[in-house]
Design a protein around this motif. Structure first.
Motif, PDB file in Angstrom:
ATOM      1  N   GLU A   1       0.856  -1.190   0.000  1.00  0.00           N
ATOM      2  CA  GLU A   1       0.000   0.000   0.000  1.00  0.00           C
ATOM      3  C   GLU A   1       0.893   1.242   0.000  1.00  0.00           C
ATOM      4  OE1 GLU A   1      -3.354   2.080   2.861  1.00  0.00           O
ATOM      5  OE2 GLU A   1      -3.458  -0.075   2.499  1.00  0.00           O
ATOM      6  N   LEU A   2       0.425   2.272  -0.683  1.00  0.00           N
ATOM      7  CA  LEU A   2       1.158   3.538  -0.792  1.00  0.00           C
ATOM      8  C   LEU A   2       0.173   4.675  -0.587  1.00  0.00           C
ATOM      9  CD1 LEU A   2       3.784   5.083  -1.645  1.00  0.00           C
ATOM     10  CD2 LEU A   2       2.911   4.982  -3.989  1.00  0.00           C
ATOM     11  N   ASN A   3       0.421   5.504   0.419  1.00  0.00           N
ATOM     12  CA  ASN A   3      -0.509   6.576   0.780  1.00  0.00           C
ATOM     13  C   ASN A   3       0.068   7.954   0.518  1.00  0.00           C
ATOM     14  OD1 ASN A   3      -2.110   4.542   1.817  1.00  0.00           O
ATOM     15  ND2 ASN A   3      -1.470   4.873   3.932  1.00  0.00           N
ATOM     16  N   LEU A   4      -0.819   8.862   0.123  1.00  0.00           N
ATOM     17  CA  LEU A   4      -0.524  10.300   0.144  1.00  0.00           C
ATOM     18  C   LEU A   4      -1.473  10.911   1.162  1.00  0.00           C
ATOM     19  CD1 LEU A   4       0.991  12.757  -1.093  1.00  0.00           C
ATOM     20  CD2 LEU A   4      -0.970  13.020  -2.633  1.00  0.00           C
ATOM     21  N   ARG A   5      -0.916  11.587   2.177  1.00  0.00           N
ATOM     22  CA  ARG A   5      -1.734  12.024   3.313  1.00  0.00           C
ATOM     23  C   ARG A   5      -1.272  13.376   3.818  1.00  0.00           C
ATOM     24  NH1 ARG A   5      -0.158   7.898   8.088  1.00  0.00           N
ATOM     25  NH2 ARG A   5      -0.017   9.659   9.505  1.00  0.00           N
ATOM     26  N   THR A   6      -2.188  14.034   4.528  1.00  0.00           N
ATOM     27  CA  THR A   6      -1.857  15.247   5.260  1.00  0.00           C
ATOM     28  C   THR A   6      -2.567  15.175   6.604  1.00  0.00           C
ATOM     29  OG1 THR A   6      -1.633  17.650   5.052  1.00  0.00           O
ATOM     30  CG2 THR A   6      -3.757  16.704   4.413  1.00  0.00           C
ATOM     31  N   TYR A   7      -2.504  16.272   7.367  1.00  0.00           N
ATOM     32  CA  TYR A   7      -3.009  16.267   8.732  1.00  0.00           C
ATOM     33  C   TYR A   7      -4.014  17.396   8.909  1.00  0.00           C
ATOM     34  CZ  TYR A   7       0.851  13.214   8.634  1.00  0.00           C
ATOM     35  OH  TYR A   7       1.683  12.192   8.244  1.00  0.00           O
TER      36      TYR A   7
ATOM     37  N   GLY B   1      -6.421  14.498  13.088  1.00  0.00           N
ATOM     38  CA  GLY B   1      -6.409  13.221  12.400  1.00  0.00           C
ATOM     39  C   GLY B   1      -5.736  13.319  11.049  1.00  0.00           C
ATOM     40  N   VAL B   2      -5.841  12.230  10.294  1.00  0.00           N
ATOM     41  CA  VAL B   2      -5.209  12.103   8.982  1.00  0.00           C
ATOM     42  C   VAL B   2      -6.261  12.280   7.896  1.00  0.00           C
ATOM     43  CG1 VAL B   2      -3.937  10.548   7.448  1.00  0.00           C
ATOM     44  CG2 VAL B   2      -3.475  10.535   9.907  1.00  0.00           C
ATOM     45  N   TRP B   3      -5.866  12.973   6.820  1.00  0.00           N
ATOM     46  CA  TRP B   3      -6.696  13.069   5.619  1.00  0.00           C
ATOM     47  C   TRP B   3      -5.923  12.445   4.471  1.00  0.00           C
ATOM     48  CZ3 TRP B   3     -11.645  14.422   4.791  1.00  0.00           C
ATOM     49  CH2 TRP B   3     -12.047  14.575   3.474  1.00  0.00           C
ATOM     50  N   PHE B   4      -6.536  11.457   3.815  1.00  0.00           N
ATOM     51  CA  PHE B   4      -5.888  10.758   2.714  1.00  0.00           C
ATOM     52  C   PHE B   4      -6.340  11.329   1.373  1.00  0.00           C
ATOM     53  CE2 PHE B   4      -5.793   7.551   6.105  1.00  0.00           C
ATOM     54  CZ  PHE B   4      -4.462   7.170   6.048  1.00  0.00           C
ATOM     55  N   TYR B   5      -5.370  11.642   0.525  1.00  0.00           N
ATOM     56  CA  TYR B   5      -5.672  12.025  -0.852  1.00  0.00           C
ATOM     57  C   TYR B   5      -5.721  10.803  -1.761  1.00  0.00           C
ATOM     58  CZ  TYR B   5      -4.837  16.847   0.515  1.00  0.00           C
ATOM     59  OH  TYR B   5      -4.909  18.077   1.121  1.00  0.00           O
ATOM     60  N   SER B   6      -4.922   9.797  -1.461  1.00  0.00           N
ATOM     61  CA  SER B   6      -4.948   8.561  -2.230  1.00  0.00           C
ATOM     62  C   SER B   6      -4.338   7.447  -1.404  1.00  0.00           C
ATOM     63  CB  SER B   6      -4.190   8.717  -3.559  1.00  0.00           C
ATOM     64  OG  SER B   6      -2.822   9.026  -3.334  1.00  0.00           O
ATOM     65  N   LEU B   7      -4.830   6.231  -1.655  1.00  0.00           N
ATOM     66  CA  LEU B   7      -4.291   5.025  -1.042  1.00  0.00           C
ATOM     67  C   LEU B   7      -4.212   3.987  -2.161  1.00  0.00           C
ATOM     68  CD1 LEU B   7      -6.870   6.176   0.946  1.00  0.00           C
ATOM     69  CD2 LEU B   7      -5.553   4.811   2.583  1.00  0.00           C
ATOM     70  N   ASP B   8      -3.017   3.740  -2.659  1.00  0.00           N
ATOM     71  CA  ASP B   8      -2.823   2.857  -3.801  1.00  0.00           C
ATOM     72  C   ASP B   8      -2.503   1.446  -3.332  1.00  0.00           C
ATOM     73  OD1 ASP B   8      -3.205   5.080  -5.352  1.00  0.00           O
ATOM     74  OD2 ASP B   8      -1.086   5.378  -5.810  1.00  0.00           O
ATOM     75  N   VAL B   9      -3.175   0.453  -3.943  1.00  0.00           N
ATOM     76  CA  VAL B   9      -2.987  -0.953  -3.589  1.00  0.00           C
ATOM     77  C   VAL B   9      -3.051  -1.800  -4.857  1.00  0.00           C
ATOM     78  CG1 VAL B   9      -3.899  -0.762  -1.238  1.00  0.00           C
ATOM     79  CG2 VAL B   9      -5.456  -1.260  -3.126  1.00  0.00           C
ATOM     80  N   THR B  10      -2.583  -3.016  -4.741  1.00  0.00           N
ATOM     81  CA  THR B  10      -2.646  -3.948  -5.859  1.00  0.00           C
ATOM     82  C   THR B  10      -3.891  -4.832  -5.807  1.00  0.00           C
ATOM     83  OG1 THR B  10      -1.361  -5.560  -4.594  1.00  0.00           O
ATOM     84  CG2 THR B  10      -0.138  -4.073  -6.057  1.00  0.00           C
ATOM     85  N   GLN B  11      -4.661  -4.742  -4.738  1.00  0.00           N
ATOM     86  CA  GLN B  11      -5.768  -5.651  -4.501  1.00  0.00           C
ATOM     87  C   GLN B  11      -7.103  -4.966  -4.857  1.00  0.00           C
ATOM     88  OE1 GLN B  11      -8.132  -8.077  -4.285  1.00  0.00           O
ATOM     89  NE2 GLN B  11      -6.288  -9.122  -3.564  1.00  0.00           N
ATOM     90  N   PRO B  12      -7.704  -5.288  -6.011  1.00  0.00           N
ATOM     91  CA  PRO B  12      -8.937  -4.601  -6.429  1.00  0.00           C
ATOM     92  C   PRO B  12     -10.092  -4.769  -5.452  1.00  0.00           C
ATOM     93  CG  PRO B  12      -7.970  -5.821  -8.259  1.00  0.00           C
ATOM     94  CD  PRO B  12      -7.237  -6.238  -7.029  1.00  0.00           C
ATOM     95  N   LEU B  13     -10.254  -5.952  -4.875  1.00  0.00           N
ATOM     96  CA  LEU B  13     -11.364  -6.167  -3.953  1.00  0.00           C
ATOM     97  C   LEU B  13     -11.207  -5.325  -2.702  1.00  0.00           C
ATOM     98  CD1 LEU B  13     -13.964  -7.579  -3.190  1.00  0.00           C
ATOM     99  CD2 LEU B  13     -12.603  -9.505  -2.319  1.00  0.00           C
ATOM    100  N   ALA B  14     -10.007  -5.292  -2.146  1.00  0.00           N
ATOM    101  CA  ALA B  14      -9.765  -4.470  -0.961  1.00  0.00           C
ATOM    102  C   ALA B  14     -10.024  -3.004  -1.266  1.00  0.00           C
ATOM    103  CB  ALA B  14      -8.332  -4.665  -0.472  1.00  0.00           C
ATOM    104  N   ALA B  15      -9.614  -2.541  -2.442  1.00  0.00           N
ATOM    105  CA  ALA B  15      -9.841  -1.141  -2.820  1.00  0.00           C
ATOM    106  C   ALA B  15     -11.320  -0.847  -2.923  1.00  0.00           C
ATOM    107  CB  ALA B  15      -9.133  -0.844  -4.140  1.00  0.00           C
ATOM    108  N   ALA B  16     -12.073  -1.728  -3.567  1.00  0.00           N
ATOM    109  CA  ALA B  16     -13.508  -1.504  -3.744  1.00  0.00           C
ATOM    110  C   ALA B  16     -14.235  -1.492  -2.405  1.00  0.00           C
ATOM    111  CB  ALA B  16     -14.085  -2.574  -4.662  1.00  0.00           C
ATOM    112  N   LEU B  17     -13.893  -2.427  -1.520  1.00  0.00           N
ATOM    113  CA  LEU B  17     -14.554  -2.476  -0.218  1.00  0.00           C
ATOM    114  C   LEU B  17     -14.248  -1.240   0.616  1.00  0.00           C
ATOM    115  CD1 LEU B  17     -14.068  -6.233   0.722  1.00  0.00           C
ATOM    116  CD2 LEU B  17     -16.221  -5.088   0.139  1.00  0.00           C
TER     117      LEU B  17
END
Length: 231
Positions: free
Chosen positions: A70-76, A84-100
């Motif tokens: 997993e690869l995240n782009l985040r700010t605070y 807390g954390v605000w995510f701009y993107s969370l990149d993964v190789t797992q399509p099902l995990a991403a969709a859920l």
């Protein structure tokens, strides 16, 4: 408190942070979300790591589904005064995990092609986003821990960048949500990092140049709760 919902293990994680203009970050956030700063400075973080043993409470890990990079782009940020954390993107190789995650937690998970290897204490990491709903994004670099374990003081930048047990997200209608996680203190060490490609922040109109502030964590067990709707 309600029981936790999801368990996971984070491995070979590196916090890579760059100072960025607070006004640029604020302009990218929805109503009700305020940029958080350390001594007046905002930060964007790129966080590469590997996930393992990702599964709901009481369920076994599933081969092929429960382990992925997993690869995240985040700010605070702050919402109603809560950090807390605000995510701009969370990149993964797992399509099902991403969709859920998109459906259940309203987080901007995106599919990507990713390559991760570790030789000795050096992790090499590369990612190219294939799902461009958050804009194109690529990353390539290598990192390793150096020095002794850290115990950051409560008023230090290292503590501010890593001590977050809340995350915030928004759905398409603009409703805000809060997620909660729990883990033991980060097993932090300083890191040496070489970043060769990093276009993750380009959709925000930002280029992350120069050497990052880098921290490494070898392994962390994490528990996550169901989201709360705030607005």
């Amino acid at each position: 408190m309600t029981p936790w919902l999801l368990r996971m293990r984070w491995l070979d994680l590196c916090f890579l942070h760059w100072a960025v203009p607070a006004e640029t970050i604020q302009a990218s956030l929805p109503a009700g979300v305020e940029v958080d700063t350390w001594q007046g400075q905002a930060y964007l973080g790129v966080v590469p790591f590997r996930m393992e043993d990702v599964a709901p409470r009481g369920c076994p890990a599933v081969p092929g589904l429960s382990a992925f990079p997993e690869l995240n782009l985040r700010t605070y940020v702050k919402v109603n005064g809560e950090r807390g954390v605000w995510f701009y993107s969370l990149d993964v190789t797992q399509p099902l995990a991403a969709a859920l995650a998109r459906r259940l937690f309203h987080l901007p998970y995106r599919e990507a092609r990713m390559w991760v290897s570790r030789e000795g204490d050096v992790t090499r990491y590369a990612s190219v986003r294939t799902d461009e709903r958050t804009g194109a994004g690529a990353f390539a670099g290598a990192y390793r821990p150096v020095g002794q374990p850290l115990r950051p003081a409560a008023d230090s930048l290292e503590h501010w960048l890593t001590d977050h047990l809340r995350l915030f997200s928004a759905d398409r209608a603009g409703h805000l949500y809060r997620g909660r996680i729990h883990h033991h203190p980060w097993p932090l060490r300083r890191a040496e990092a070489e970043v060769r490609v990093n276009t993750l922040a380009q959709p925000l109109g930002l280029t992350l140049d120069g050497p990052p502030h880098a921290l490494h964590a070898e392994r962390l067990e994490v528990r996550a709760w169901w989201r709360d709707r705030l607005t």
